[in-house]
Scaffold this active site. Structure first.
Site, short mmCIF file in Angstrom:
data_model
loop_
_atom_site.label_atom_id
_atom_site.label_comp_id
_atom_site.label_asym_id
_atom_site.label_seq_id
_atom_site.Cartn_x
_atom_site.Cartn_y
_atom_site.Cartn_z
NE ARG A 102 -12.07 -0.36 -58.81
CZ ARG A 102 -10.37 -0.73 -58.13
NH1 ARG A 102 -9.98 -1.55 -57.65
NH2 ARG A 102 -9.47 0.17 -58.61
CG HIS A 129 -8.78 2.86 -62.79
ND1 HIS A 129 -9.02 3.26 -62.77
CD2 HIS A 129 -7.84 1.85 -62.05
CE1 HIS A 129 -8.89 2.82 -60.98
NE2 HIS A 129 -7.61 2.40 -61.02
CD GLN A 132 -4.01 4.81 -60.15
OE1 GLN A 132 -4.39 3.41 -59.75
NE2 GLN A 132 -2.85 5.95 -60.18
CG ASP A 220 -2.49 -2.59 -64.89
OD1 ASP A 220 -1.87 -3.11 -63.41
OD2 ASP A 220 -3.16 -2.56 -65.08
CB CYS A 260 -2.47 2.16 -61.33
SG CYS A 260 -2.53 0.20 -61.71
NE ARG A 288 -6.82 6.18 -57.48
CZ ARG A 288 -7.14 5.54 -57.56
NH1 ARG A 288 -6.67 4.39 -57.87
NH2 ARG A 288 -8.18 5.02 -58.34
N1 NVA Z 1 -5.84 -3.79 -64.39
C1 NVA Z 1 -5.59 -3.72 -62.81
C2 NVA Z 1 -5.49 -2.43 -62.01
C3 NVA Z 1 -5.63 -2.68 -60.90
C4 NVA Z 1 -5.78 -1.12 -60.74
C5 NVA Z 1 -6.61 -4.65 -62.94
O1 NVA Z 1 -8.48 -3.85 -63.42
O2 NVA Z 1 -7.00 -5.11 -61.68
N1 CP Z 2 -4.77 1.78 -58.46
C1 CP Z 2 -6.22 1.27 -58.03
O1 CP Z 2 -6.94 0.78 -58.50
O2 CP Z 2 -5.69 0.31 -56.67
P1 CP Z 2 -6.89 -0.21 -56.05
O3 CP Z 2 -7.51 -1.78 -56.99
O4 CP Z 2 -6.62 -0.43 -54.39
O5 CP Z 2 -7.90 0.35 -55.76
#
Ligand code: NVA
Ligand code: CP
Length: 302
Positions: A102, A129, A132, A220, A260, A288
């Site tokens: 990540r 992502h 997800q 989101d 998500c 997930r």
């Molecule tokens: N768009 C959000 C998704 C989190 C799972 C982010 O990147 O923070």
């Molecule tokens: N939706 C998601 O990826 O959650 P986290 O940021 O908690 O991993």
């Protein structure tokens, strides 16, 4: 399939294969049927951003598959002190069997795949992502029975979630509509992909238009990780881009709502709509685990 870097790389058949295996693994877990497909394998998990769901579902999933999950915080790795990702990839490839990462830039994930010799799984970048969205597709099929004739509507930022949803939903045969402010549209690469689907894809700046006859509504956060400094500016830009009762009234009466998570109640979604659809949203979060286990088995089992 050698890696999971972005939905754009997957064929429709590969997506359906992953979802079928995810359903099977979910069934086996619920019925106490062991499935140690990754016995003796190690997954390294590099996190350059916070996570609850991704970290815990990968870690638990790897354990359930008989393997070992190794949490690697970028604060502790030399990568956090500037060691190039190309070198990290070549070193880790000699110790472990797969990497979930990540991070911010998509290029970092692509570089890991290019320089390493083990499967790389994208656990979220600023661009996409995919893990997800595989869980989202699994949830949609679970609740609706099939993807045939369904319309997915995304309301909000043209961000990593929007990008992956557009690609994933179109690839499995759904129609897609997205409502986002003009300055927050998805990148050209995604819009060019979507344009190939003709009138199965629509983009507008009016949420009420996008939500018309939708079967699945998704939103989101307005400010993603790394964009906290723009939070106030974004709150103004996204005012009105909210899933609420008025918007739900445009959709089919049995429309699902997914998020998500983490969610910001009364920003992108009202508390009322969130709680009315909590069963779908938390099934999505559970999925997930199952979807990622399927990805790991596809990529890492011999
Ligand atoms: N768009 C959000 C998704 C989190 C799972 C982010 O990147 O923070
Ligand atoms: N939706 C998601 O990826 O959650 P986290 O940021 O908690 O991993």
């Amino acid at each position: 399939m050698k890696h999971l870097l972005k939905m754009l790389d997957l064929s429709s058949e590969e997506i359906i294969d992953i979802l079928n295996l995810a359903d099977q693994l979910k069934y086996e877990l619920k019925h106490g049927i062991p499935h140690p497909h990754l016995k003796g394998k190690t997954l390294g998990m590099i996190f350059q951003k916070a996570s609850t769901r991704t970290r815990v579902s990968f870690e638990t999933g790897m354990y359930q598959l008989g393997g070992y999950p190794l949490f690697l915080s970028s604060n502790d790795l030399q990568i956090g002190r500037g060691e190039p990702v190309q070198d990290t990839a070549r070193v880790l490839s000699r110790y472990i069997d797969g990497i979930m990462i990540r991070t911010f830039e998509q290029k970092e994930v692509e570089d890991l795949a290019q320089y390493g010799s083990i499967p790389i799984i994208n656990g979220l970048t600023d661009f996409c992502h995919p893990c997800q969205v595989l869980a989202d597709l699994m949830t949609i099929r679970e609740f609706k029975g099939s993807f045939d004739g369904l319309k997915m509507c995304f309301i909000g930022d043209g961000n990593n979630m929007a990008n992956s949803l557009i690609v994933g939903c179109l690839k499995v045969g759904m129609s897609v509509s997205i409502a986002c402010p003009e300055d927050y549209q998805p990148p050209v690469e995604i819009l060019e992909f979507a344009a190939k689907y003709g009138d199965k894809f629509e983009m507008t700046d009016t949420p009420m238009v996008a939500a018309k006859d939708a079967d699945v509504l998704i939103t989101d956060v307005w400010a993603s990780m790394g964009q906290e400094g723009e939070a106030e500016k974004r709150k103004k830009a996204f005012a009105g881009y909210q899933i609420n009762d008025e918007l739900m009234a445009q959709a089919h009466s049995d429309a699902m709502v997914l998020h998500c998570l983490p969610a910001h109640r009364e920003e992108e979604i009202t508390e009322k709509v969130f709680e009315a659809h909590a069963n779908e949203i938390f099934e999505e979060a559970e999925n997930r685990l199952h979807a990622q286990k399927a990805v790991m088995v596809k990529l890492m089992a011999n």
